[in-house]
Scaffold this active site. Structure first.
Site, PDB file in Angstrom:
ATOM      1  N   ASP A 317      -8.083   0.128  50.873  1.00 32.14           N
ATOM      2  CA  ASP A 317      -7.337  -0.908  50.143  1.00 32.14           C
ATOM      3  C   ASP A 317      -7.785  -1.044  48.691  1.00 32.14           C
ATOM      4  O   ASP A 317      -8.870  -0.612  48.310  1.00 32.14           O
ATOM      5  CB  ASP A 317      -7.586  -2.284  50.799  1.00 32.14           C
ATOM      6  CG  ASP A 317      -6.891  -2.395  52.129  1.00 32.14           C
ATOM      7  OD1 ASP A 317      -6.411  -1.370  52.634  1.00 32.14           O
ATOM      8  OD2 ASP A 317      -6.854  -3.519  52.651  1.00 32.14           O
ATOM      9  N   ASP A 318      -6.941  -1.700  47.936  1.00 35.91           N
ATOM     10  CA  ASP A 318      -7.239  -2.245  46.593  1.00 35.91           C
ATOM     11  C   ASP A 318      -7.231  -1.229  45.453  1.00 35.91           C
ATOM     12  O   ASP A 318      -7.397  -1.598  44.302  1.00 35.91           O
ATOM     13  CB  ASP A 318      -8.574  -3.002  46.547  1.00 35.91           C
ATOM     14  CG  ASP A 318      -8.581  -4.227  47.439  1.00 35.91           C
ATOM     15  OD1 ASP A 318      -7.528  -4.524  48.015  1.00 35.91           O
ATOM     16  OD2 ASP A 318      -9.632  -4.871  47.554  1.00 35.91           O
ATOM     17  N   HIS A 368      -0.016  -2.894  48.978  1.00 35.92           N
ATOM     18  CA  HIS A 368      -0.983  -3.984  49.139  1.00 35.92           C
ATOM     19  C   HIS A 368      -0.705  -5.078  48.101  1.00 35.92           C
ATOM     20  O   HIS A 368      -1.627  -5.729  47.620  1.00 35.92           O
ATOM     21  CB  HIS A 368      -2.398  -3.408  48.981  1.00 35.92           C
ATOM     22  CG  HIS A 368      -3.504  -4.312  49.452  1.00 35.92           C
ATOM     23  ND1 HIS A 368      -3.424  -5.083  50.580  1.00 35.92           N
ATOM     24  CD2 HIS A 368      -4.734  -4.562  48.943  1.00 35.92           C
ATOM     25  CE1 HIS A 368      -4.552  -5.759  50.728  1.00 35.92           C
ATOM     26  NE2 HIS A 368      -5.356  -5.471  49.740  1.00 35.92           N
ATOM     27  N   HIS A 372      -2.614  -8.393  44.152  1.00 32.01           N
ATOM     28  CA  HIS A 372      -3.537  -8.853  45.194  1.00 32.01           C
ATOM     29  C   HIS A 372      -3.455 -10.369  45.341  1.00 32.01           C
ATOM     30  O   HIS A 372      -4.467 -11.074  45.421  1.00 32.01           O
ATOM     31  CB  HIS A 372      -4.969  -8.424  44.893  1.00 32.01           C
ATOM     32  CG  HIS A 372      -5.788  -8.257  46.152  1.00 32.01           C
ATOM     33  ND1 HIS A 372      -6.446  -9.299  46.746  1.00 32.01           N
ATOM     34  CD2 HIS A 372      -6.008  -7.178  46.933  1.00 32.01           C
ATOM     35  CE1 HIS A 372      -7.059  -8.851  47.842  1.00 32.01           C
ATOM     36  NE2 HIS A 372      -6.799  -7.569  47.973  1.00 32.01           N
ATOM     37  N   HIS A 458     -12.389   0.246  51.364  1.00 30.50           N
ATOM     38  CA  HIS A 458     -11.828   0.035  50.021  1.00 30.50           C
ATOM     39  C   HIS A 458     -12.217   1.224  49.144  1.00 30.50           C
ATOM     40  O   HIS A 458     -13.415   1.499  48.985  1.00 30.50           O
ATOM     41  CB  HIS A 458     -12.356  -1.273  49.422  1.00 30.50           C
ATOM     42  CG  HIS A 458     -11.942  -2.482  50.218  1.00 30.50           C
ATOM     43  ND1 HIS A 458     -12.585  -2.851  51.366  1.00 30.50           N
ATOM     44  CD2 HIS A 458     -10.923  -3.355  50.044  1.00 30.50           C
ATOM     45  CE1 HIS A 458     -11.980  -3.926  51.868  1.00 30.50           C
ATOM     46  NE2 HIS A 458     -10.973  -4.254  51.078  1.00 30.50           N
TER      47      HIS A 458
HETATM   48 NI    NI Z   1      -7.386  -6.149  49.383  1.00 30.21          NI
END
Ligand code: NI
Length: 507
Positions: A317-318, A368, A372, A458
C-alpha cells in the site's frame, strides 16, 4: 560569405526555436499543476464549522499561491513558513479577540488534522469565553494561534503551533506549543519513535541537559526534580518536536523543564548529530537516484501457477515510491511472480515510471484513493472522487483502471455503499510501517501463513523492500505460489463482487 550568413541565420533560428520550446514547456507545467491543485481542492470535502469565517484579505492572498513539483501549496515561503498557505480566522469585539493562523498544505488528510487542531483550540476558547464581559479594553481576553511549517527533503513536514491566551487574570499570557510531523508519502502523522532508533531517548535527554547547563539563567533551576522528570529518557517527554533542514528541534511548554517566566523552550539539535539515530532519513530523502542491485542468481524460481497448490497474495500500500518500490519489483521479477500494489493517486504523478514498470510486469495495480483520505469524513461525492481521480491517472499512465480498491486505514461500514469496486483488505498484517524493521516484517509475513492469505505491507519503506528479498524465496520454499489479487480470484474460481470486502480467499 553566403555560407557564413546562412550559418548565422540557422543558429538564430535554432535559438528562437529553443526559446519557444522552453516557454511552451513552462506554460504547460503551470496548467498541469494548477489542475492538480484544483483536483486536490475538490477532493477535500470536509466542511468548515460555523464559528469560522475567513479573513477576506487572507483569502485573496491565498489565491496568489504557486505550487512546487510535489504539488503542495507554497504561499510566499519564509524561513518559518516553508510550506502551505495561511488560513486566517480573526475576530475582535469589546469583550474578546482572536487571531488564528494555520496552514493548508494541499494534502487533504494532513489539512484535516491541522484544521481540526486550530478549530478545536478556537471552540475551546469560545466556549470558555461565552458570557464573558470586559469592563474596558484592557480586560478583554484573547487567543492567538500562529504556526511554523518546515519541509525536510521531500518526505517530512513539521508544523509547530504556538498558542497564546491573554487574560487580565494572568500577568503574562499563557503559552503552549503543539507539534505535528507527517510523512508526506502517506500523509501519516508520525511519532518521534517512528523516525529515531537506538539509544536516542538518552541522547535527547542529554541534549536537553546540555542546553540547560549552557544557559546561565536556566542552569540555576536544573536540579529541581519536577523539571528533571520532564526530560528523562522517556518517549512521553519528547512529544513536541519538529524536523527541518537544519535538524531536529525539541519543544517544551512553560513550567515543564524550567520556571514559567522563560516561556516555551525550544532546543535545536543539528542534523549531523541526530543522523546516527535516524531510521527514515529525511535529510537525504530528496531525489535519491535509483540504482538496481547487482545481478544474483535466485535459488528457486516460480514457474506456472498450479491452482491445486497453496498460494498467497502479497499486497503493498501507499506507494509508489521510486527506490523501495523498484527494489520490490526487482525481487518479483527475479522470482517470476506477481504482487498487488494499492497505489495512492497523489504519488502517481511523482513516480509514473515505477507504476508503469509494475503494470508491465503484470502486477495488479489497485486503488488506495487519491490522497489517502479518511473516507468516513467525506460525503458520497468525496468518496467517489477519491477513487475516480486515481483511476483517471492510471488510465493515462498504464491504459487501465484499477479493478480493486483498498480503503485507506482499511475502513469499512457505511462508506462501502459508495465504493463501486470489490474491496480487498488483508488477514495478515505485518505492521511494517510501525516496526520499520526488516527482520520483524519477514517473521510476520512468513510465520503461520495459510493457503489464500492476503498479506499487508507498504512499498514505501526501505525496510519493507529489504524484507521482501527474503520473504519471497522463503514463501516459495514453504510451497506457496505468490500471486496477484486477480490471479487469486481467478485460480480460486471466485468472481469478485462490488461493495464486498475480502480479507483472504481460502481454498
Ligand atoms: Ni494506506
Amino acid at each position: 560569405m553566403k555560407t557564413n550568413y546562412m550559418k548565422k541565420k540557422f543558429i538564430f533560428k535554432s535559438i528562437c526555436f529553443i526559446i519557444m520550446l522552453c516557454l511552451l514547456i513552462i506554460i504547460e507545467k503551470k496548467i498541469k499543476y494548477s489542475n492538480f491543485i484544483t483536483a486536490l481542492h475538490q477532493t477535500d470535502d470536509a466542511e468548515q464549522g460555523d464559528v469560522l469565517h475567513y479573513d477576506t484579505a487572507a483569502k485573496q492572498d491565498a489565491s496568489q499561491f504557486s505550487v512546487s513539483l510535489s504539488g503542495f501549496y507554497f504561499d510566499n515561503p519564509t524561513e518559518t513558513k516553508q510550506i502551505g498557505r495561511t488560513i486566517s480566522i480573526t475576530d475582535s469585539n469589546s469583550n474578546i479577540f482572536y487571531s488564528i493562523n494555520y496552514p493548508e498544505i494541499g494534502i487533504p488528510y494532513i489539512d484535516e488534522v491541522l484544521r481540526n487542531d486550530a478549530q478545536s483550540e478556537l471552540s475551546k476558547f469560545l466556549s470558555g469565553a461565552s458570557g464573558y464581559t470586559a469592563d474596558n479594553d484592557s480586560m478583554r481576553i484573547g487567543l492567538t494561534v500562529d504556526y511554523c511549517a518546515y519541509l525536510t527533503g521531500d518526505s517530512l513536514i513539521s508544523i509547530v503551533f504556538n498558542i497564546i491566551y491573554d487574560s487580565p487574570e494572568y500577568t503574562n499570557p499563557l503559552q503552549a506549543v503543539r507539534t505535528h510531523t507527517f510523512l508526506l508519502c502517506t500523509g501519516r502523522e508520525v511519532k518521534i519513535s517512528t523516525l529515531l532508533s537506538g539509544d536516542y531517548l538518552k541522547y535527547l535527554s542529554d541534549s536537553v541537559k546540555g542546553y540547560l547547563a549552557s544557559d546561565p539563567a536556566l542552569s540555576q533551576n536544573m536540579d529541581d526534580s519536577a523539571f528533571l522528570e520532564k526530560y528523562e529518557p522517556n518517549e512521553d517527554n519528547f512529544k513536541s518536536f519538529a524536523f527541518s533542514k537544519s535538524g531536529l528541534t525539541l519543544y517544551f511548554d512553560p513550567y515543564t523543564i524550567a520556571p514559567g517566566e522563560y516561556g516555551i523552550i525550544s532546543i535545536p539539535i543539528n542534523s549531523a548529530d541526530i543522523l546516527p539515530f535516524i531510521i527514515y532519513d529525511p535529510f537525504k530523502e530528496s531525489n535519491i537516484p535509483y540504482t538496481p542491485p547487482a545481478e544474483t542468481t535466485p535459488p528457486v524460481i516460480q514457474s506456472g501457477i498450479d491452482p491445486s497448490k497453496p498460494m498467497v497474495a502479497l499486497t503493498f500500500d501507499d506507494g509508489p515510491r521510486a527506490e523501495s518500490t523498484n527494489r520490490i519489483l526487482d525481487v518479483l521479477e527475479n522470482y517470476n511472480c506477481h504482487a498487488t500494489f494499492f497505489v495512492v493517486g497523489y504519488n502517481l504523478s511523482k513516480y509514473p515510471d515505477t507504476v508503469k514498470r509494475a503494470a508491465q510486469m503484470n502486477c495488479d495495480i489497485g486503488n488506495h484513493s487519491f490522497g489517502h483520505a479518511k473516507l468516513s469524513t467525506l460525503n458520497k461525492k468525496g468518496i467517489k472522487a477519491q477513487f475516480s481521480k486515481t483511476n483517471d491517472i492510471l488510465k493515462k499512465l498504464i491504459d487501465k483502471k484499477a479493478q480493486f480498491v483498498r480503503t485507506p486505514y482499511g475502513q469499512t461500514g457505511n462508506i462501502l455503499k459508495h465504493v463501486n469496486y470489490p474491496v480487498i483488505l488483508w488477514n495478515v498484517d505485518t505492521l511494517d510501517w510501525k516496526t520499520l524493521n526488516a527482520k520483524k516484517v519477514i517473521k510476520a509475513a512468513t510465520k503461520n501463513i495459510k493457503d489464500g492469505d492476503i498479506i499487508l505491507m507498504h512499498d514505501i519503506y526501505n525496510s519493507t523492500a529489504e524484507a521482501v528479498e527474503t520473504i519471497v524465496p522463503k514463501l516459495i520454499s514453504q510451497g506457496f505460489q505468490i500471486v496477484s489479487i486477480s490471479e487469486l480470484f481467478e485460480y480460486r474460481n471466485v468472481t469478485p463482487k462490488k461493495h464486498k470486502v475480502y480479507f483472504n480467499l481460502e481454498p
